[in-house]
Scaffold this motif. Sequence first.
Motif, mmCIF file in Angstrom:
data_model
loop_
_atom_site.group_PDB
_atom_site.id
_atom_site.type_symbol
_atom_site.label_atom_id
_atom_site.label_comp_id
_atom_site.label_asym_id
_atom_site.label_seq_id
_atom_site.Cartn_x
_atom_site.Cartn_y
_atom_site.Cartn_z
ATOM 1 N N PHE A 61 0.869 -1.169 0.000
ATOM 2 C CA PHE A 61 0.000 0.000 0.000
ATOM 3 C C PHE A 61 0.911 1.225 0.000
ATOM 4 C CE2 PHE A 61 -2.452 -2.994 2.888
ATOM 5 C CZ PHE A 61 -3.356 -3.404 1.910
ATOM 6 N N CYS A 62 0.692 2.169 -0.915
ATOM 7 C CA CYS A 62 1.536 3.358 -0.952
ATOM 8 C C CYS A 62 0.838 4.465 -1.722
ATOM 9 C CB CYS A 62 2.900 3.054 -1.559
ATOM 10 S SG CYS A 62 2.874 2.385 -3.221
ATOM 11 N N TYR A 92 -0.540 -4.862 -5.712
ATOM 12 C CA TYR A 92 -0.707 -3.454 -5.334
ATOM 13 C C TYR A 92 -1.929 -2.895 -6.041
ATOM 14 C CZ TYR A 92 0.815 -1.188 -9.655
ATOM 15 O OH TYR A 92 0.882 -0.712 -10.938
ATOM 16 N N ALA A 121 2.882 -1.193 4.311
ATOM 17 C CA ALA A 121 2.513 0.194 4.060
ATOM 18 C C ALA A 121 3.788 0.993 3.888
ATOM 19 C CB ALA A 121 1.684 0.759 5.203
ATOM 20 N N GLY A 175 2.407 7.272 2.225
ATOM 21 C CA GLY A 175 1.201 7.537 1.447
ATOM 22 C C GLY A 175 0.257 8.384 2.270
ATOM 23 N N THR A 221 -3.730 4.962 1.861
ATOM 24 C CA THR A 221 -2.735 4.004 2.343
ATOM 25 C C THR A 221 -3.020 3.614 3.785
ATOM 26 O OG1 THR A 221 -1.067 4.931 0.852
ATOM 27 C CG2 THR A 221 -0.256 3.668 2.746
ATOM 28 N N GLU A 243 -6.196 1.433 4.058
ATOM 29 C CA GLU A 243 -5.987 0.057 3.604
ATOM 30 C C GLU A 243 -5.261 -0.768 4.665
ATOM 31 O OE1 GLU A 243 -5.760 0.566 -1.217
ATOM 32 O OE2 GLU A 243 -4.047 1.238 -0.026
#
Length: 193
Positions: free
Chosen positions: A7-8, A38, A103, A106, A110, A113
């Motif tokens: 996640f980013c 992703y 993670a 972000g 982000t 999530e």
Amino acid sequence: MKSVCVFCGSNPGNEPVYAAGARAMGAEIARRGLVLVYGGGAVGLMGIVANAALEAGGEVHGVIPRALREKEVGHHGLTRLEVVETMHIRKARMAELSDGFIAMPGGIGTFEELFEIWTWGQLGIHSKPLAFLNVAGFYDPLAAFLDNTVDAGFLKPTHRAMALTDTEPATLLDRMEQYVPAATIKWVEKEQA
């Protein structure tokens, strides 16, 4: 682990160190023969981590909602780009495809999530490792906030320990490979309510 979800940000951030961290993460995932899962975008850190994994010979599986395909400029050079109908389906599909979650820097997407995945782990819905790649101290303020949440009695220390943190992709992935799920799941007894 055979696959890891990252996640980013869909933005690159203001400092070049964030892009460098994304490149290092993507390359390390590919070097280990892991599949990168992703959000399917070609922009920001999302695009950078995907491109780095692809350039290193890795497999990349993107999952993107139809409505965001144009906004996040869906990446067309992936091993697989899966277009889904909603954000909820996107997150569920990424969770289904992944053996662990990271993670990177972000924004609220982000955070949302990773916190949802963390909640699922706390509830015992999955037992997969989750982690923060703490590029340039990005997650230091959040770590302090989470520690305060433990001190205030809203998060058990065992649940706080579920979130691994490291500054280097290789050591973070090593720690994720060795992860042992917490024995305690979230449950509030009637006497505590």
